[in-house]
Design an enzyme around this catalytic site. Structure first.
Site, PDB file in Angstrom:
ATOM      1  N   ASP A 178      -6.999   5.989  -3.790  1.00 19.73           N
ATOM      2  CA  ASP A 178      -6.413   4.848  -3.193  1.00 19.73           C
ATOM      3  C   ASP A 178      -5.946   4.027  -4.513  1.00 19.73           C
ATOM      4  OD1 ASP A 178      -5.166   2.982  -1.950  1.00 19.73           O
ATOM      5  OD2 ASP A 178      -6.916   2.473  -0.558  1.00 19.73           O
ATOM      6  N   CYS A 206       0.772  -1.202   0.082  1.00 18.89           N
ATOM      7  CA  CYS A 206       0.065   0.014   0.028  1.00 18.89           C
ATOM      8  C   CYS A 206       0.786   1.247  -0.075  1.00 18.89           C
ATOM      9  CB  CYS A 206      -0.936   0.210   1.142  1.00 18.89           C
ATOM     10  SG  CYS A 206      -0.239   0.172   2.799  1.00 18.89           S
ATOM     11  N   HIS A 257      -2.973   1.593   6.835  1.00 19.37           N
ATOM     12  CA  HIS A 257      -3.132   1.660   5.418  1.00 19.37           C
ATOM     13  C   HIS A 257      -2.748   2.802   4.749  1.00 19.37           C
ATOM     14  CE1 HIS A 257      -4.515   0.575   1.375  1.00 19.37           C
ATOM     15  NE2 HIS A 257      -5.557   1.327   1.458  1.00 19.37           N
TER      16      HIS A 257
END
Length: 671
Positions: A345, A264, A322
């Protein structure tokens, strides 16, 4: 056909694109004029026209004698200070022009007959300095931070022990600009309909969705292949990357084959680079205890065995952290107050309109729970707001359950503007009682900052670390047990520690302890426990620990659970610059990187040092074994090629799987 003089040095300075001086093409920002000069042979002429082309799209505009071009359209006007021997023309792009590679032709006519023509090329980017641009951000320090800064900090670890990781964004490094433009050109949208894609590139909402999808390779020829399997053979471990430049260059040079591998923070950091290159203000954001709610019910379920081992029995999950990005833009496609920061994202978690991308979701809409809005507001809302149901299971039956409404998203943060430290932005996403409202442990007891379900007349437990764990030190923790009833109790106590990755359920147990505890009526007891370095050092590395306690009432078989997930930090590398107040452009300077071994056994490893604008590429050194408590130094020389504030960073990959990092901000001045 002759070439115009692009007056590159002047235009780069005026458009704040001088970081791209290595580019073979002029780089300018939309909504502002740039000057080009014609050779004297162009005169005399009656009229002068400019034909501006983006792919097969084009517009032809006359060159007017005075600067009165409509700001919403392409235009051109003569430079009133130009000379007859070298006439100059200002080309004006509208603030809503499409981003991309342009060509243009200057056409001079005498009595409607073409007398002279010359050509040129330029790259057009968004312009956060232009009020009419939909990416305009009103503060200069933020424009410097979110567009011009070529380094950042990524925040990882846990909400109670946050670790900063240096990252080189590399947006001004050679070939990175070209790779970012290639990313737009190889996207499915461009390949399906080039004309439509070029027309839509005026909108940062459209651009950001294209980029979000193209950073991962799940639906296209994207930049990065994700890997959370633990097996990184055939590629680079996600933790080994230190900057975006190597990744983007590798992708472009391979013919747009995905780079292996990313997780991530790598996806987010590379996207931040691309967006800053394209002129869209961008920052990297970390959400701690981030929920991945697969069924959209805003509930995450977790399960433990009766001996305290965490089980993997649901598709829902909570990542210790995250990482995504926020981009600043006006949302003309939405009603209400949704302008400003937008969540995007690129990590391929869930499809958005059939594609692995996420956003742009307005941060204001997430806070206001406007889950009816595009794009992906419900998914991001759940990431920061889901409830957590935690159960203890015995013989396939739930024997204990607690509900926590505050565990998810206790801290959301980014790098502070102008300073190498964390900035807490939790209040932008949710209403909080305090800037750092967070639980120090998860348990069956109630604290002021929690809303855990409880019964005060029953047994409760709280598990707490004495202090954030540091490599080489004993991990000490306590379990506080409270008997809420007026009868004595005998409790079985099960303690369990498992290694875990930040995004996954724990693996096998590496430490456990079991015993029996006698509790008198209404008695409170504190159990003190410790885990020695030699027990955890060889298994933890860069991973985390899930530590849990399950207490069972021998008489009633009722269970209570207390747990905490934590990371073990490693002391940073220490970087020193000789005469650091006088670091000068194009002058060599000495630096040292120092490391002290905190572990209980000898370690060796490979030291890698890099710094955009300070070093070309990476400089690697092998560090020989250091005894426990031993220290070593490595001298390096830096040669600054860019003025301004730069980051020199170092990472030491150790033989025991841990990575030690450090960074130093260096102010480079012009001679």
């Amino acid at each position: 056909m002759q070439q115009v003089d692009l007056e590159i040095e002047e235009n780069l300075e005026q458009h704040r694109t001088d970081g791209f001086s290595h580019s073979k093409t002029l780089v300018v920002r939309r909504g502002a004029p740039f000057r080009v000069s014609l050779p004297g042979t162009a005169r005399p002429f009656d009229t002068l026209r400019v034909k501006i082309m983006l792919g097969r799209l084009y517009v032809t505009v006359p060159v007017s004698p005075s600067p009165n071009c409509p700001p919403s359209r392409w235009g051109a006007f003569m430079d009133p200070e130009g000379s007859a021997s070298k006439p100059s023309v200002f080309i004006w792009s509208p603030a809503s022009a499409s981003v991309g590679r342009y060509t243009f032709k200057m056409l001079a006519f005498v009595q409607d007959k073409l007398k002279f023509r010359a050509s040129g090329k330029f790259i057009l980017l968004c312009n956060p300095w232009c009020r009419a641009d939909s990416v305009f951000i009103p503060f200069e320090d933020q424009r410097e931070e979110y567009i011009q800064d070529d380094s950042s900090l990524l925040f990882m670890g846990t909400s109670t022990n946050i670790v900063s990781r240096p990252w080189s964004l590399d947006q001004f490094e050679p070939d990175v600009l070209e790779a970012c433009l290639n990313l737009l050109d190889v996207s499915p949208q461009h390949q399906r309909n080039e004309k439509r894609d070029y027309l839509y590139r005026k909108d940062p909402v459209y651009i950001s969705r294209v980029v979000s999808a193209m950073i991962n390779c799940e639906d296209d020829r994207g930049v990065l292949k994700g890997n959370w399997s633990g097996d990184f053979s055939g590629g680079v471990h996600a933790s080994s990357w230190t900057g975006s430049g190597d990744i983007l260059r590798s992708w472009a040079q391979s013919g747009f084959r995905p780079v292996k591998y990313g997780q991530c923070w790598v996806f987010a950091a590379v996207m931040c680079t691309v967006m800053r290159v394209l002129g869209i203000p961008c920052r990297v954001v970390t959400n701690f205890n981030s929920a991945h709610d697969t069924n959209g019910n805003l509930v995450i379920e977790e399960f433990y065995s009766e001996t305290g081992k965490k089980l993997k029995s649901t598709k829902d999950s909570i990542w210790n952290f995250h990482v995504w990005v926020e981009c600043w833009m006006t949302r003309r496609d939405l009603d209400g107050d949704t302008d400003g920061w937008q969540v995007l994202d690129p990590t391929p978690q869930q499809r958005s309109r059939g594609v692995f991308c996420c956003g742009p979701a307005p941060v204001k809409a997430i806070k206001e729970r406007r889950v009816n809005l595009v794009y992906d507001v419900p998914f991001v809302y759940a990431e920061v707001n889901a409830d957590v149901h935690t159960s203890v299971v015995s013989q396939g039956r739930v024997v204990s359950r607690t509900v926590d409404t505050e565990r998810v998203g206790p801290i959301i943060c980014t790098k502070a503007v102008g300073f190498p430290r964390m900035h807490n932005i939790t209040g932008d996403y949710k209403n909080t009682k305090s800037p750092f409202s967070t639980l120090t442990s998860n348990s069956s007891s109630h604290s002021e900052s929690s809303t855990l379900s409880r019964n005060t007349d029953k047994t409760s437990a709280v598990l707490m670390l004495d202090k954030p764990p540091v490599a080489g030190a004993v991990i000490r923790f306590t379990v506080k047990v409270v008997n809420g009833q007026r009868v004595a109790k005998m409790m079985k106590v099960h303690l369990n520690a498992q290694i875990k990755e930040y995004n996954n359920s724990p693996a096998d147990t590496f430490w456990e302890n079991h015993g029996v505890l006698q509790l008198g009526p209404l008695e409170v007891k504190i159990l003190r426990q410790q885990i020695l370095p030699e027990v955890y050092e060889d298994v933890v590395g860069d991973d985390m620990v899930n530590l849990a306690a399950v207490l069972e009432d021998v008489a009633t078989h009722e269970r209570v659970l207390a747990f905490q997930e934590f990371n073990v930090t490693v002391p940073e590398l220490i970087i020193e610059i000789q005469d650091e107040d006088n670091v000068t452009l194009n002058c060599e300077h000495a630096a040292t990187v120092a490391f002290s071994n905190p572990f209980s056994h000898p370690v060796s490893g490979v030291l890698s040092v890099s710094g955009a604008g300070l070093l070309r590429g990476h400089v690697n050194f092998r560090m020989f074994p250091l005894r426990p408590g031993g220290s070593g130094k490595q001298r390096i020389n830096i040669l600054p090629t860019m003025a301004g504030r730069k980051m020199l960073q170092a990472s030491l990959m150790l033989s025991n799987k841990a990575t030690v990092r450090g960074f130093k901000m260096v102010s480079v001045r012009r001679p």
